[in-house]
Design a protein around this motif. Structure first.
Motif, mmCIF file in Angstrom:
data_model
loop_
_atom_site.group_PDB
_atom_site.id
_atom_site.type_symbol
_atom_site.label_atom_id
_atom_site.label_comp_id
_atom_site.label_asym_id
_atom_site.label_seq_id
_atom_site.Cartn_x
_atom_site.Cartn_y
_atom_site.Cartn_z
ATOM 1 N N VAL A 144 0.989 -1.204 -0.119
ATOM 2 C CA VAL A 144 -0.011 -0.038 0.026
ATOM 3 C C VAL A 144 0.931 1.181 -0.039
ATOM 4 N N LEU A 145 0.563 2.150 -0.880
ATOM 5 C CA LEU A 145 1.404 3.219 -0.987
ATOM 6 C C LEU A 145 0.600 4.609 -0.387
ATOM 7 N N THR A 146 0.818 5.063 0.866
ATOM 8 C CA THR A 146 0.041 5.863 1.519
ATOM 9 C C THR A 146 0.960 6.942 2.418
ATOM 10 N N LYS A 147 0.530 7.917 2.706
ATOM 11 C CA LYS A 147 0.937 8.829 3.702
ATOM 12 C C LYS A 147 0.635 8.884 5.109
ATOM 13 N N LYS A 148 -0.351 7.918 5.443
ATOM 14 C CA LYS A 148 -0.995 7.906 6.676
ATOM 15 C C LYS A 148 -1.413 6.285 6.966
ATOM 16 N N LEU A 149 -1.202 5.847 8.053
ATOM 17 C CA LEU A 149 -1.704 4.413 8.332
ATOM 18 C C LEU A 149 -2.455 4.747 9.905
ATOM 19 N N VAL A 150 -3.788 4.305 9.608
ATOM 20 C CA VAL A 150 -4.498 4.470 10.793
ATOM 21 C C VAL A 150 -4.946 3.227 11.653
ATOM 22 N N ILE A 151 -4.484 2.985 12.799
ATOM 23 C CA ILE A 151 -5.121 1.561 13.342
ATOM 24 C C ILE A 151 -6.077 1.783 14.219
ATOM 25 N N HIS A 152 -7.188 1.359 13.824
ATOM 26 C CA HIS A 152 -8.413 1.486 14.824
ATOM 27 C C HIS A 152 -8.627 0.115 15.734
ATOM 28 N N MET A 153 -9.042 0.445 16.812
ATOM 29 C CA MET A 153 -9.047 -0.646 17.920
ATOM 30 C C MET A 153 -10.351 -0.375 18.796
ATOM 31 N N LYS A 154 -10.883 -1.637 19.078
ATOM 32 C CA LYS A 154 -11.789 -1.588 20.369
ATOM 33 C C LYS A 154 -11.013 -2.031 21.589
ATOM 34 N N HIS A 155 -11.762 -1.498 22.710
ATOM 35 C CA HIS A 155 -11.526 -1.844 23.879
ATOM 36 C C HIS A 155 -11.686 -3.319 24.156
ATOM 37 N N PRO A 156 -10.894 -4.071 24.958
ATOM 38 C CA PRO A 156 -11.141 -5.384 25.137
ATOM 39 C C PRO A 156 -12.388 -5.657 25.943
ATOM 40 N N SER A 157 -12.581 -4.757 26.793
ATOM 41 C CA SER A 157 -14.042 -4.722 27.722
ATOM 42 C C SER A 157 -14.113 -3.349 28.218
ATOM 43 N N ASP A 158 -15.341 -3.120 29.070
ATOM 44 C CA ASP A 158 -15.506 -1.990 29.496
ATOM 45 C C ASP A 158 -14.620 -1.693 30.650
ATOM 46 N N LEU A 159 -13.791 -2.818 31.284
ATOM 47 C CA LEU A 159 -13.130 -2.483 32.317
ATOM 48 C C LEU A 159 -11.826 -2.488 32.126
ATOM 49 N N VAL A 160 -11.220 -3.046 30.551
ATOM 50 C CA VAL A 160 -9.975 -2.778 30.344
ATOM 51 C C VAL A 160 -9.807 -1.812 28.879
ATOM 52 N N PRO A 161 -8.931 -0.970 29.074
ATOM 53 C CA PRO A 161 -8.719 -0.181 27.997
ATOM 54 C C PRO A 161 -7.710 -0.813 26.804
ATOM 55 N N ALA A 162 -7.859 -0.292 25.577
ATOM 56 C CA ALA A 162 -7.236 -0.968 24.569
ATOM 57 C C ALA A 162 -5.539 -0.533 24.677
ATOM 58 N N ALA A 163 -4.529 -1.207 24.486
ATOM 59 C CA ALA A 163 -3.271 -1.044 24.565
ATOM 60 C C ALA A 163 -2.503 -1.949 23.390
ATOM 61 N N LEU A 164 -1.261 -1.255 23.315
ATOM 62 C CA LEU A 164 -0.339 -1.662 21.947
ATOM 63 C C LEU A 164 0.904 -1.366 22.687
ATOM 64 N N PHE A 165 1.756 -2.520 22.658
ATOM 65 C CA PHE A 165 3.295 -2.186 22.890
ATOM 66 C C PHE A 165 3.892 -1.657 21.809
ATOM 67 N N SER A 166 3.822 -2.240 20.458
ATOM 68 C CA SER A 166 4.600 -1.867 19.411
ATOM 69 C C SER A 166 3.685 -2.031 17.982
#
Length: 759
Positions: A732-754
């Motif tokens: 893909v040739l692009t100037k922008k990459l967007v990573i959309h996520m859903k929270h795992p649950s109401d009690l746990v916010p979405a997280a990403l290490f790398s």
């Protein structure tokens, strides 16, 4: 109809096979070495003398896989092994949270069969080594009992993962058996003089409730006098499988050549033990139990150890020495057993923990005198004392992953294993390992080919904690409790918490840190204070007036007082954890490690998490707010909590968490790596134990990737793995990459290490 004339002698069918790497031994170490090498692009032959893969972790032996996490009974936080070991454990957790060993067999077979670069030879035993020079192996010869075929296996490079070191032994590689004297490596825990006693073998059994009475008639060979076992009163009708690890024997024998004799003795013990449980009258609760399974292959602990260019020793483990060529780590205790095993008057093991995980250098992973022989699994270059820690399966397999990557470097550069050091390619190896998800303590990934390094990073939100809110409950302070808090360098925040007292009493609060950066042993007390509590509700303000010179986790500790209840939140957050001054007898944790003599190990307290659903975080307020979950963390080169969480965490109030990567010029992206949180603190024991969930609560299940025009280029629902490698059908040739996520649950916010992107 086939007929054959009489002749004096016939030859077996012979098959000659060639590959880039031949691996002897299909235990967990051999499997991890083979898959890692195959994914790196090597053609691999994996030869295994058993009908299934997994070795001691297979259904033939049924030992759980453990390593640095040690049943959550030590101070090694977020220490579960990464890379392929992690992938296998997470997969097993998803498919098999009940711990069925047969299911784990299929997971290993599935993973190996999926790799087209692997030729798997089961039921095939290596018995001969061919050499092109005194220090060079040219081939292995092996026999398959099931198809009556003799295999000649050729490759430029070989790896011995066989446990007993059959390839190393036949090739003439230098090896040792037994304990070194303490003066050789300055090991205080070693004996004054060398001896040949070893750790023994074990055989386990399983029982099953049939719902009706079952009689048992023991075989004639069963042990007839259970009192010959000094600890026979420890037997009960509830324990089975590897909880009976201490049914051990053979340490005074030759644990290679006397294995069949050892197996028979263990069978005598197992069937005699079951006879005692069923027929002694001491266990009425066993009336409906039947003996469902007894191992036919003993689980081996120790035999040969081979010599590399460096031999790991006790000081490397206890003092956590650093090595320029570090490629892996360990963290199991120094775990030695009496040579007489179950017939010994001594305890079944003698475990001594270090204060944190320790590095394992690459120089331990190849033979010092056979040029093209890698060493992996329990036979790596280590003293008897150090081996007592490195021998466990998760550590052994983690080391084997290194070999898989190193073998690819050897092929690409036409060099031998030792040349990775001599030609200064160790940095190349370490970088490749870190990219694969292999954590190396003290190292971070610096990858110039990663496009994320030149991107501008934004996030829809970043978690900033002014209060650990969410559903809460007050729990009694029956055990001394601490909250691990990640803090940047600077002044310690003011902390507010709620406490309930049953009557007027006092509460002692301590602030502690670890002397060594990256450890989670609270061995330095910064300060302490005592609060007078009134009966009922109390609001406490903690102002320690302390400045941290470097970013670190600190321990906010509340000393045991059963009259007090503290407020806990049900909200769970990546990199946040409560720990307790727990006792875990299965790993010789009695709340504190206190050596009774100078054996070169440390005196310190254990502060360990509770397994879910327990182990809630303390509900704390912070002024200024805790701000350590920045989006910029995704490119800092560390994929787990260490001195900081090293993760981007979205605000739990963000309805649509997303990361945006922007570049000034269009980038051609073909491969994307995402590393999610599958709770590196959970040991994920593979068999026997039941686990509360099949997917870790921190793991992002649903995510999608879109380009600068909003076009979705990848989408996934139902993720449960740590390391997602997304290979796009077309770049893909692009100037922008967007990573959309859903929270795992109401009690746990979405997280990403790398996040890592490659052209």
């Amino acid at each position: 109809m086939l007929t054959a004339e009489f002749i004096s002698q016939r030859e077996l069918k012979v098959a000659e096979l060639a590959a880039d790497l031949v691996i002897a031994g299909g235990g967990l170490s051999g499997v991890c070495a083979a898959i890692t090498a195959a994914r790196a692009g090597l053609n691999v032959i994996l030869v295994q003398d058993r009908p299934v893969l997994g070795g001691n972790s297979s259904s033939e032996v049924r030992l759980w896989i453990l390593g640095a996490t040690s049943h959550m009974g030590n101070n090694n936080r977020w220490a579960r092994e990464g890379g392929l070991v992690d992938e296998l454990l997470v997969e097993n957790m998803y498919r098999n949270p009940e711990g069925n060993p047969l299911i784990f067999d299929t997971i290993l077979l599935d993973k190996v069969a999926a790799e087209k670069n692997i030729r798997l030879l089961l039921n095939t035993a290596v018995y001969e080594v061919g050499k092109s020079a005194a220090d060079v192996i040219s081939s292995l010869t092996a026999f398959c009992s099931q198809n009556s075929t003799r295999y000649i296996l050729k490759a430029p490079t070989f790896c011995d993962c066989s446990g007993d070191g059959i390839v190393g032994f036949l090739s003439g590689a230098a090896f040792r058996m037994g304990a070194e004297a303490k003066d050789e490596f300055d090991e205080k825990f070693a004996p004054t003089e060398t001896y040949g006693q070893l750790l023994g073998h074990s055989i386990y059994f399983y029982s099953k409730d049939t719902g009706k009475p079952v009689k048992y008639i023991a075989p004639d060979f069963a042990l007839d006098d259970i009192a010959k076992i000094p600890r026979f009163k420890s037997f009960n009708a509830q324990d089975f499988g590897c909880k009976l690890w201490w049914i051990e024997y053979g340490g005074r024998l030759d644990t290679v050549h006397d294995t069949e004799e050892i197996k028979w003795e263990l069978w005598k013990v197992v069937y005699g033990t079951w006879n005692y449980i069923k027929n002694s009258g001491n266990f009425p609760e066993a009336e409906n139990l039947t003996l469902e399974w007894v191992g036919t292959v003993p689980g081996k602990r120790e035999s040969r150890r081979f010599e590399g260019e460096y031999m790991l020793n006790q000081k490397d483990i206890v003092d956590q020495h650093t090595h320029f060529d570090a490629v892996a780590y360990g963290g199991w205790s120094i775990d030695l057993h009496p040579a007489d095993g179950i017939f010994s008057e001594k305890p079944g093991c003698n475990q001594w923990h270090s204060k944190g995980i320790f590095q394992i250098p690459y120089r331990c992973l190849y033979s010092k005198n056979i040029k093209n022989l890698f060493l992996a699994g329990r036979i790596i270059s280590a003293s008897h004392i150090a081996f007592a820690s490195t021998r466990v399966m998760a550590t052994s397999a983690y080391v084997a992953q290194v070999v898989g990557v190193a073998a690819k470097i050897c092929k690409d550069h036409a060099i031998d294993p030792a040349d990775i050091i001599r030609e200064e390619k160790i940095g190349l190896l370490q970088t490749a390992l870190l990219k694969s998800g292999q954590h190396i303590p003290g190292f971070s990934l610096h990858d110039e080919t990663d496009l994320v390094q030149s991107a501008t990073i934004q996030a829809s939100s970043e978690l900033v904690i002014d209060e650990m809110d969410g559903p809460a409950q007050f729990l009694p302070l029956d055990i001394s409790t601490a909250q691990l808090i990640p803090l940047p360098a600077g002044e310690f925040p003011v902390v507010v918490l709620q406490a309930m007292a049953e009557e007027d009493t006092q509460l002692t609060v301590e602030l502690r840190t670890s002397v060594k950066a990256g450890n989670f042993t609270p061995d330095h007390t910064v300060t302490s204070m005592v609060f007078d509590l009134k009966k009922g509700s109390n609001s406490l303000t903690l102002n320690f007036d302390h400045t941290l010179l470097n970013a670190a986790y600190v321990f906010l500790m509340f000393i045991k007082n059963p009259l007090v209840k503290l407020k806990f939140t049900e909200r769970r957050i990546t990199g946040m954890l409560s720990v307790f001054n727990l006792v875990n007898k299965s790993v010789s944790n009695y709340g504190r490690q206190t050596p009774t003599e100078d054996i070169g190990v440390d005196d310190f307290e254990f502060w360990c998490p509770q397994r879910r659903p327990n182990g809630l975080n303390l509900s704390l307020g912070f002024t200024p707010a805790l701000n350590v979950f920045s989006a910029i963390n995704i490119r800092n080169g560390v994929d787990r909590p260490t001195v900081q969480p090293n993760a981007w965490v979205a605000s739990y109030h963000d309805p649509e968490p997303k990361l945006i990567l922007d570049w000034e010029e269009p980038q051609s992206i073909s491969t994307i790596h995402l590393l999610f949180d599958t709770d590196y603190d959970h040991p994920m024991e593979t068999v026997l134990m039941h686990h509360p969930e099949s997917v870790m609560p921190f793991c992002v299940r649903s995510f999608s990737l879109s380009d600068e025009h909003g076009v979705v280029i990848y989408q996934e629902d139902g993720n449960y793995q740590t390391h997602k490698v997304i290979r796009l059908a077309k770049p893909v040739l692009t100037k922008k990459l967007v990573i959309h996520m859903k929270h795992p649950s109401d009690l746990v916010p979405a997280a990403l290490f790398s996040v890592r992107c490659y052209a």
